[in-house]
Design a protein around this motif. Structure first.
Motif, PDB file in Angstrom:
ATOM      1  N   HIS A 343      35.734  57.676  29.219  1.00 58.42           N
ATOM      2  CA  HIS A 343      35.546  56.560  30.144  1.00 58.42           C
ATOM      3  C   HIS A 343      36.076  55.254  29.564  1.00 58.42           C
ATOM      4  O   HIS A 343      36.698  54.458  30.280  1.00 58.42           O
ATOM      5  N   ALA A 344      35.836  55.009  28.284  1.00 56.55           N
ATOM      6  CA  ALA A 344      36.199  53.723  27.682  1.00 56.55           C
ATOM      7  C   ALA A 344      37.706  53.489  27.754  1.00 56.55           C
ATOM      8  O   ALA A 344      38.164  52.409  28.164  1.00 56.55           O
ATOM      9  N   PHE A 345      38.506  54.482  27.373  1.00 53.87           N
ATOM     10  CA  PHE A 345      39.952  54.304  27.398  1.00 53.87           C
ATOM     11  C   PHE A 345      40.471  54.118  28.827  1.00 53.87           C
ATOM     12  O   PHE A 345      41.251  53.198  29.113  1.00 53.87           O
ATOM     13  N   ALA A 346      40.019  54.991  29.736  1.00 57.07           N
ATOM     14  CA  ALA A 346      40.530  54.934  31.106  1.00 57.07           C
ATOM     15  C   ALA A 346      40.104  53.653  31.813  1.00 57.07           C
ATOM     16  O   ALA A 346      40.901  53.009  32.509  1.00 57.07           O
ATOM     17  N   LYS A 347      38.838  53.257  31.648  1.00 56.03           N
ATOM     18  CA  LYS A 347      38.361  52.079  32.365  1.00 56.03           C
ATOM     19  C   LYS A 347      38.968  50.799  31.790  1.00 56.03           C
ATOM     20  O   LYS A 347      39.299  49.872  32.554  1.00 56.03           O
ATOM     21  N   ALA A 348      39.148  50.721  30.470  1.00 57.98           N
ATOM     22  CA  ALA A 348      39.821  49.556  29.882  1.00 57.98           C
ATOM     23  C   ALA A 348      41.251  49.443  30.411  1.00 57.98           C
ATOM     24  O   ALA A 348      41.737  48.348  30.714  1.00 57.98           O
ATOM     25  N   LEU A 349      41.937  50.578  30.548  1.00 59.95           N
ATOM     26  CA  LEU A 349      43.305  50.565  31.055  1.00 59.95           C
ATOM     27  C   LEU A 349      43.347  50.077  32.502  1.00 59.95           C
ATOM     28  O   LEU A 349      44.215  49.264  32.874  1.00 59.95           O
ATOM     29  N   MET A 350      42.419  50.533  33.330  1.00 59.90           N
ATOM     30  CA  MET A 350      42.416  50.104  34.733  1.00 59.90           C
ATOM     31  C   MET A 350      42.103  48.623  34.861  1.00 59.90           C
ATOM     32  O   MET A 350      42.686  47.928  35.711  1.00 59.90           O
ATOM     33  N   PHE A 351      41.202  48.103  34.031  1.00 62.46           N
ATOM     34  CA  PHE A 351      40.910  46.673  34.103  1.00 62.46           C
ATOM     35  C   PHE A 351      42.096  45.840  33.612  1.00 62.46           C
ATOM     36  O   PHE A 351      42.315  44.736  34.110  1.00 62.46           O
ATOM     37  N   MET A 352      42.835  46.348  32.636  1.00 60.56           N
ATOM     38  CA  MET A 352      44.048  45.635  32.243  1.00 60.56           C
ATOM     39  C   MET A 352      45.053  45.614  33.384  1.00 60.56           C
ATOM     40  O   MET A 352      45.720  44.592  33.631  1.00 60.56           O
ATOM     41  N   SER A 353      45.163  46.725  34.088  1.00 55.99           N
ATOM     42  CA  SER A 353      46.105  46.801  35.202  1.00 55.99           C
ATOM     43  C   SER A 353      45.745  45.822  36.317  1.00 55.99           C
ATOM     44  O   SER A 353      46.585  45.045  36.777  1.00 55.99           O
ATOM     45  N   ILE A 354      44.490  45.825  36.748  1.00 61.54           N
ATOM     46  CA  ILE A 354      44.109  44.925  37.840  1.00 61.54           C
ATOM     47  C   ILE A 354      44.099  43.470  37.383  1.00 61.54           C
ATOM     48  O   ILE A 354      44.252  42.555  38.194  1.00 61.54           O
ATOM     49  N   GLY A 355      43.963  43.250  36.063  1.00 67.01           N
ATOM     50  CA  GLY A 355      44.075  41.884  35.556  1.00 67.01           C
ATOM     51  C   GLY A 355      45.463  41.313  35.807  1.00 67.01           C
ATOM     52  O   GLY A 355      45.616  40.138  36.171  1.00 67.01           O
ATOM     53  N   GLY A 356      46.492  42.144  35.617  1.00 64.96           N
ATOM     54  CA  GLY A 356      47.843  41.692  35.930  1.00 64.96           C
ATOM     55  C   GLY A 356      48.015  41.395  37.404  1.00 64.96           C
ATOM     56  O   GLY A 356      48.683  40.435  37.785  1.00 64.96           O
ATOM     57  N   VAL A 357      47.385  42.214  38.250  1.00 68.38           N
ATOM     58  CA  VAL A 357      47.464  41.974  39.697  1.00 68.38           C
ATOM     59  C   VAL A 357      46.797  40.647  40.049  1.00 68.38           C
ATOM     60  O   VAL A 357      47.333  39.839  40.816  1.00 68.38           O
ATOM     61  N   ILE A 358      45.609  40.423  39.493  1.00 69.77           N
ATOM     62  CA  ILE A 358      44.872  39.187  39.793  1.00 69.77           C
ATOM     63  C   ILE A 358      45.641  37.964  39.295  1.00 69.77           C
ATOM     64  O   ILE A 358      45.706  36.929  39.966  1.00 69.77           O
TER      65      ILE A 358
END
Length: 630
Positions: A343-358
């Protein structure tokens, strides 16, 4: 060399705190000429040192037995409060896991917050945040663990409220702090009680005490519930789960760590407490399973109805950690560890991705996004890898983590397989829904011109993408995965089917962008029920909050009109008596002596009058009895 490395493990969290202190001249505005970026460089450098030092210690600990390093803090009479650190492959691996993710998150923050003049203050808070996380996984003392958890709570308050000019950020920081304080206070009660019963707060001593403890059932159950309250608050589990989605008002780099590392550390503390809880209160283990099941089922449904992209992901975090609570409550901490890593690796990656979108769209509303896949290919790829890495689709980490849980409970506790399959399917539906709304479809007004993220954000995102793909490879040397011959083919197929069903539903469901809430019944009923967290906030408002306000108003009225009234009455009596006596002052000593004598005489009469009456009554009774007798 090995002995030197293990004895210097206490330096690793100090690196982060040194980096935080070095940023203070920029964070406080003492240094303005250079801008805030040098502060970020100092913190990044210290985190890099911590990462390298931690890696050397981890390599050395693989060849050594478990060691304890003890620092006596307070020794008075029979009181010995010590800081105890554990040097083991598990603790050092967790330490390296935190420093590595923190390094990537801080490099990501350098690009995300490049134009924010509070950059130095943010990195100072991140330094304290990181040091507390490292200290928690190294701690082998419940006293030290609790102190660092308090530090973590304070850092949450400051980071969530980082943009303090925004009312929503202030409200979110307050709510997150107060909600976590509920769990922390209950945990403090458990810590003090354990110190009284066991005479020590070192985990090894507590395990020995718990093995032979003979507490009354009521005391043991209350103590066990108090001990798990802290991790429940930190991991955003029911009924203390509302703070995590509100905490998304803070900067996104902090959300990366909060949804990957903070919940992991909270569960790590729970795993350390499980041997104690198992001995003194088996009921508490059942409570963990119930809480985990309620959270997993409830928050996974809440996540699919959110229109804020960060809140949608945060609710899925609570759901996934709910599965960890189920595994820990069933005394399968090994499954909990696998789930946390995946969970930690996958969720950190998704938050980095949506951070770029935001960052590129200045928007978090899913209903106003679309068409970003072709404009931000690296970001969309990272989010897709995060989805596959989190849910049960072969062959990434989420599949192996989920399969371990399902295989463990397939025969022994088949009802617990339902939450795993349900969370897997609903999470897949929700994440594919988010991917469609953000990266597919036609560009919207706010997404027509959205370039790819800068290199400072792209580099850690690509690195984390590779790590997410390699999670199964990382799990194998750590002996976290079962061998092929022990797997249940039916369970594996069922898991994959649930993931495919969820992804298919998320890909085919109708997603109109013209409204954020349905206007048609009964869809509107369920959509609003999930979107507003099953109205849990309203329930608290009309029960607990109402009771606290009523009690506060009653005590305020008593304080104002009774306590203050009596004090004011005494004051007025003193003023009036003083004003009255000043007119009777003649200046003659004879008059003063007469007044004193009269006062003493009246006082003596007042004191002795009840005694005289009682003596007279006794005499009369004796005389009357003699008369009757005669």
């Amino acid at each position: 060399m090995t002995e030197f490395l293990t004895q210097t493990i206490w330096v690793v969290p100090i690196y982060s705190w040194i980096g935080a202190f070095l940023t203070i001249p920029w964070a406080t505005g003492i240094v303005r000429r250079t801008g805030p970026r040098p502060a970020a460089y100092f913190n990044l450098l210290m985190t890099l040192f911590a990462c390298i030092h931690g890696w050397l210690i981890f390599q050395a600990s693989l060849q050594e037995a478990v060691q304890e390093i003890q620092f006596h803090w307070l020794m008075v009479a029979d009181i010995d409060i010590s800081f105890v650190l554990e040097v083991s492959p598990v603790s050092t691996a967790a330490m390296e896991f935190i420093t590595s993710l923190s390094l990537l998150a801080q490099l990501y923050a350098l690009g995300y917050m490049e134009k924010d003049w509070g950059l130095a203050r943010f990195f100072a808070l991140m330094g304290f945040f990181e040091g507390a996380l490292i200290g928690i996984v190294l701690s082998n003392s419940l006293f030290l663990t609790y102190a660092l958890l308090e530090m973590l709570t304070l850092c949450t308050l400051l980071i969530v409220g980082f943009w303090y000019a925004q009312p929503l950020a202030l409200k979110a920081a307050r709510d997150a702090f107060l909600t976590k304080r509920v769990g922390d206070i209950l945990l403090l009660i458990g810590v003090v009680s354990l110190a009284t019963f066991a005479g020590s707060l070192t985990f090894s001593d507590l395990y020995t005490w718990a093995y032979s403890a003979n507490l009354p059932p009521l005391v043991g159950n209350l103590l066990g519930l108090a001990l798990i309250a802290g991790p429940i608050g930190k991991c955003a589990q029911f009924p203390l789960n509302l703070w995590l989605d509100e905490a998304m008002e803070g900067p996104n780099p902090a959300s990366v760590l909060r949804n990957s590392l903070v919940v992991t550390c909270g569960t790590y503390v729970l795993i350390k407490l499980v041997p104690i809880v198992t001995m003194i209160s088996p009921l508490t283990l059942s409570v963990l399973v119930v809480i985990g099941t309620i959270t997993a089922l409830g928050t996974s449904m809440v996540a699919i109805a959110q229109i804020d992209i960060k809140r949608s992901l945060s609710h899925s975090t609570s759901a996934y950690i709910g599965l960890v609570f189920i595994a820990v409550g069933m005394q399968r901490s090994d499954i909990g560890v696998i789930l946390l890593v995946a969970h930690a690796f996958a969720k950190a990656l998704m938050f980095m991705s949506i951070g770029g979108v935001i960052l590129n769209t200045n928007n978090q509303n899913l209903a106003e996004m679309g068409g970003l896949g072709s404009k931000m290919p690296a970001t969309s790829t990272a989010f897709a890898v995060g989805i596959v890495g989190l849910i049960g689709l072969f062959p990434l980490g989420g599949f192996w983590a989920m399969s371990e849980g399902i295989n463990a409970f397939w025969f022994d506790a088949p009802l617990l397989v339902i939450p795993f399959l349900f969370v897997n399917a609903v999470t897949a539906l929700g994440l594919v829904r988010v991917f469609r709304l953000v990266f597919l479809g036609k560009p919207q007004a706010k997404t027509r011109r959205a370039p790819e993220v800068p290199w400072a954000m792209a580099l850690p995102m690509v690195a984390l993408t590779i790590l997410t793909l390699l999670v199964p490879v990382l799990m194998r040397p750590m002996e976290l995965l079962s061998e092929w011959e022990y797997l249940n083919p039916l369970a594996e197929v069922t898991l994959v089917i649930s993931g495919v069903v969820g992804c298919t539903a998320g890909a085919l469901i109708y997603l109109p962008r013209t409204w954020s809430r349905s206007i048609r019944m009964p869809l509107k009923l369920f959509q609003d029920l999930f979107a507003y967290d099953f109205y849990l906030d309203e329930l608290y408002r009309y029960t607990i909050v109402f009771a606290v306000l009523l009690f506060s108003n009653i005590t305020a009225w008593i304080d104002r009109y009774i306590v203050d009234g009596l004090v004011n009455l005494v004051g007025l009596g003193t003023v009036f008596s003083g004003q009255g006596l000043k007119y009777s002052v003649s200046g003659k000593s004879q008059f003063y002596v007469l007044t004193i004598l009269l006062g003493i005489s009246l006082l003596a009469i007042f004191i002795t009058w009840p005694l005289n009456q009682w003596s007279l009554s006794q005499w009369s009774l004796e005389q009357w009895s003699l008369f009757i007798g005669d």
